[in-house]
Design a protein around this motif. Structure first.
Motif, PDB file in Angstrom:
ATOM      1  N   UNK A 301     -32.884   6.565   2.815  1.00  0.00           N
ATOM      2  CA  UNK A 301     -32.433   4.614   2.093  1.00  0.00           C
ATOM      3  C   UNK A 301     -32.778   4.360   1.032  1.00  0.00           C
ATOM      4  N   UNK A 302     -32.453   5.467   0.284  1.00  0.00           N
ATOM      5  CA  UNK A 302     -32.803   4.831  -1.481  1.00  0.00           C
ATOM      6  C   UNK A 302     -31.195   4.624  -1.354  1.00  0.00           C
ATOM      7  N   UNK A 303     -30.187   6.162  -0.853  1.00  0.00           N
ATOM      8  CA  UNK A 303     -28.937   4.773  -1.580  1.00  0.00           C
ATOM      9  C   UNK A 303     -27.686   3.913  -0.290  1.00  0.00           C
ATOM     10  N   UNK A 304     -28.626   3.708   0.408  1.00  0.00           N
ATOM     11  CA  UNK A 304     -28.458   2.846   1.494  1.00  0.00           C
ATOM     12  C   UNK A 304     -28.209   1.817   0.602  1.00  0.00           C
ATOM     13  N   UNK A 343     -43.460   1.794  -5.062  1.00  0.00           N
ATOM     14  CA  UNK A 343     -43.479   3.129  -4.413  1.00  0.00           C
ATOM     15  C   UNK A 343     -45.004   3.829  -4.938  1.00  0.00           C
ATOM     16  N   UNK A 344     -44.577   4.170  -6.075  1.00  0.00           N
ATOM     17  CA  UNK A 344     -45.672   4.351  -7.128  1.00  0.00           C
ATOM     18  C   UNK A 344     -47.289   4.030  -6.513  1.00  0.00           C
ATOM     19  N   UNK A 345     -47.638   2.691  -5.935  1.00  0.00           N
ATOM     20  CA  UNK A 345     -48.970   2.674  -5.731  1.00  0.00           C
ATOM     21  C   UNK A 345     -48.783   2.056  -3.927  1.00  0.00           C
ATOM     22  N   UNK A 346     -48.036   2.882  -3.353  1.00  0.00           N
ATOM     23  CA  UNK A 346     -48.339   3.412  -1.803  1.00  0.00           C
ATOM     24  C   UNK A 346     -46.977   4.635  -1.538  1.00  0.00           C
ATOM     25  N   UNK A 347     -47.825   5.718  -2.807  1.00  0.00           N
ATOM     26  CA  UNK A 347     -46.615   7.527  -2.660  1.00  0.00           C
ATOM     27  C   UNK A 347     -46.781   8.001  -1.594  1.00  0.00           C
ATOM     28  N   UNK A 348     -47.129   7.904  -0.868  1.00  0.00           N
ATOM     29  CA  UNK A 348     -47.058   8.456   0.705  1.00  0.00           C
ATOM     30  C   UNK A 348     -47.560   7.189   1.911  1.00  0.00           C
ATOM     31  N   UNK A 349     -47.476   6.592   1.747  1.00  0.00           N
ATOM     32  CA  UNK A 349     -47.006   5.244   2.349  1.00  0.00           C
ATOM     33  C   UNK A 349     -45.915   4.994   3.229  1.00  0.00           C
ATOM     34  N   UNK A 350     -45.927   5.135   5.390  1.00  0.00           N
ATOM     35  CA  UNK A 350     -44.804   5.080   5.688  1.00  0.00           C
ATOM     36  C   UNK A 350     -44.123   3.948   4.915  1.00  0.00           C
ATOM     37  N   UNK A 351     -44.592   2.919   4.675  1.00  0.00           N
ATOM     38  CA  UNK A 351     -44.565   0.965   4.201  1.00  0.00           C
ATOM     39  C   UNK A 351     -43.229   1.311   2.815  1.00  0.00           C
ATOM     40  N   UNK A 352     -43.300   2.928   1.988  1.00  0.00           N
ATOM     41  CA  UNK A 352     -42.602   2.965   1.354  1.00  0.00           C
ATOM     42  C   UNK A 352     -40.978   3.267   1.684  1.00  0.00           C
ATOM     43  N   UNK A 353     -40.556   3.257   2.986  1.00  0.00           N
ATOM     44  CA  UNK A 353     -39.867   3.221   3.266  1.00  0.00           C
ATOM     45  C   UNK A 353     -39.170   2.202   2.575  1.00  0.00           C
ATOM     46  N   UNK A 354     -39.429   0.902   3.029  1.00  0.00           N
ATOM     47  CA  UNK A 354     -38.385  -0.515   2.777  1.00  0.00           C
ATOM     48  C   UNK A 354     -39.125  -0.457   1.541  1.00  0.00           C
ATOM     49  N   UNK A 355     -39.744   0.041   0.462  1.00  0.00           N
ATOM     50  CA  UNK A 355     -39.603  -0.598  -0.727  1.00  0.00           C
ATOM     51  C   UNK A 355     -38.970   0.440  -1.660  1.00  0.00           C
ATOM     52  N   UNK A 356     -38.441   2.133  -0.677  1.00  0.00           N
ATOM     53  CA  UNK A 356     -37.598   2.947  -1.262  1.00  0.00           C
ATOM     54  C   UNK A 356     -36.256   2.360  -1.277  1.00  0.00           C
ATOM     55  N   UNK A 357     -35.906   1.422  -0.138  1.00  0.00           N
ATOM     56  CA  UNK A 357     -34.644   0.912  -0.216  1.00  0.00           C
ATOM     57  C   UNK A 357     -34.259  -0.469  -1.224  1.00  0.00           C
ATOM     58  N   UNK A 358     -35.936  -0.850  -0.839  1.00  0.00           N
ATOM     59  CA  UNK A 358     -35.460  -1.922  -1.884  1.00  0.00           C
ATOM     60  C   UNK A 358     -35.458  -1.755  -3.362  1.00  0.00           C
TER      61      UNK A 358
END
Length: 438
Positions: A301-304, A343-358
């Motif tokens: 999700x990061x490079x995308x 991403x830091x506040x949600x280190x292991x949440x699946x919601x981190x997927x969207x934040x990683x993209x952003x």
């Protein structure tokens, strides 16, 4: 008597030629994009090799950070040299040479037996990688006019962002699908770069004149006629010396401010590129993603996000901010800091997927505006040198960040620490970019 063909008349460039030239412009852009699409398979795969290298050699994350820095600093030095080489010898030849030599250097890295045999050839590879970006930028500046520069660099940086996706995906396939050891990460993906470099040489041409076209108005900084003369823009003007190009670029205060701003932007970017794979391959994420999805694939999700961020930022700088590129840079850097802290506040949440993209979207997005600034500020004839100098500072600061992040990860025991460091770099970049106003 049959009328002469207007396309064939010497010095005549009639309307039928416009469509042909447009096609040629896009062919050059797509050729450069195709080549650079494979370039990151030669340098952004390191994060996926870190777990295997650590296990085999027993190196700390700080030491591996220094190995990463060897590439980034050699890349920085290479940019300062090779951008000028692109101006002097042409982007087509220099970029192709970079692809071939980097492929060979990666294979040498794959036979490492310890820290030195890993870091030294990885650093040499950084220099070869630096034969790509600035020379390719130089070729594009020959073919595209000033009014479309944000769009063109947006597409070019989009290809670089897609290259990050490719480097992540191919590395995951090597390790998690083919179940090969870390050495094959440096052997298989880079074969694509070799193909891309050869294809670029066969398709691309350095200047419109090479195909019988007239060059577009590429623009010169501040529309200063004196600059145009010095840069050798006028017909028949002798080529400018390397020293003159460096002197003109280094004496441009706004370019130097932009170089410092992109340094912190790139430190944030490489903080994510190198350490996010380590974060998502760690035990915390392995537990959080249990039964849902392989955490290694979440990292894609990061490079995308990076690819699409680059595509939008250049367009926004042209269409929304009227080529006032600092505004697009500041906006994305601020939003990148917010996403990284999320991403830091949600280190292991699946919601981190969207934040990683952003995070990827906003942290990497401003690159297209930064590169468009080079010909904006110093003119198309010095675009390669300016791009190289700016990239030197960019990777100098990125290299300083790598061992620092590695050390903090060693001491904290938590890979999520990378995200506040990235956020801080984004905020510093945004503040400095305010002074690029033109």
């Amino acid at each position: 008597m049959q009328a002469a063909n207007p396309i064939l008349q010497a010095g005549t460039y009639a309307r039928p030629l416009d469509n042909s030239f447009r096609k040629a412009q896009w062919r050059m852009l797509l050729a450069a994009m195709f080549c650079y699409f494979f370039f990151y398979t030669g340098r952004q795969t390191f994060g996926f090799a870190i777990p295997g290298i650590q296990k085999e050699f027993g190196l700390s994350k700080e030491m591996l950070g220094w190995a990463s820095t060897s590439l980034l600093w050699c890349y920085a030095v290479g940019q300062a040299i090779n951008g000028n080489l692109g101006d002097k010898f042409g982007g087509r030849r220099v970029m192709t040479a970079g692809a071939i030599l980097s492929c060979a250097a990666n294979w040498v890295v794959s036979f490492a037996v310890g820290f030195k045999s890993l870091a030294i050839p990885w650093g040499i590879n950084g220099y070869f990688q630096a034969l790509g970006w600035a020379p390719g930028s130089r070729l594009l500046s020959n073919w595209w006019g000033a009014g479309e520069r944000g769009k063109v660099y947006g597409f070019y940086v989009f290809a670089a962002g897609c290259a990050s996706v490719l480097s992540f995906v191919t590395s995951i396939i090597v390790v998690n699908v083919l179940h090969l050891d870390w050495r094959w990460i440096f052997r298989l993906p880079v074969l694509l770069m070799l193909v891309g470099g050869i294809a670029f040489y066969l398709i691309a041409r350095e200047r419109p004149e090479d195909l019988g076209f007239k060059s577009p108005d590429t623009g010169v900084a501040n529309n200063n006629p004196q600059d145009a003369d010095k840069a050798g823009v006028a017909d028949g003007e002798p080529q400018e010396s390397s020293w003159s190009r460096y002197k003109a670029v280094l004496s441009n205060p706004k370019l130097m401010i932009a170089a410092l701003a992109i340094g912190f932007q790139n430190a944030a970017r490489y903080g994510l590129i190198v350490w996010v794979p380590v974060h998502f391959l760690g035990k915390d994420w392995a537990k959080a993603a249990d039964g849902m999805i392989d955490p290694a694939w979440i990292s894609v999700a990061l490079p995308v996000g990076m690819a699409f961020g680059a595509l939008t930022n250049g367009w926004i700088s042209d269409k929304v901010f009227g080529s006032k590129r600092y505004k697009a840079i500041v906006l994305y850097m601020l939003l990148g800091a917010i996403a990284s802290m999320g991403m830091y506040l949600l280190p292991t949440s699946i919601l981190g997927l969207g934040l990683l993209f952003l995070a990827g979207f906003f942290v990497y997005g401003p690159a297209s505006s930064f590169w468009a600034l080079c010909p904006d500020l110093v003119g198309a004839k010095r675009a390669g040198t300016a791009t190289g100098v700016m990239n030197f500072f960019s990777y100098l600061l990125a290299g300083l960040g790598e061992p620092l992040i590695g050390r903090m990860l060693d001491h904290s025991g938590s890979t999520s620490v990378v995200f506040p460091i990235v956020a801080a770099s984004c905020l510093i970049s945004a503040f400095i970019a305010l002074f690029i106003r033109r």
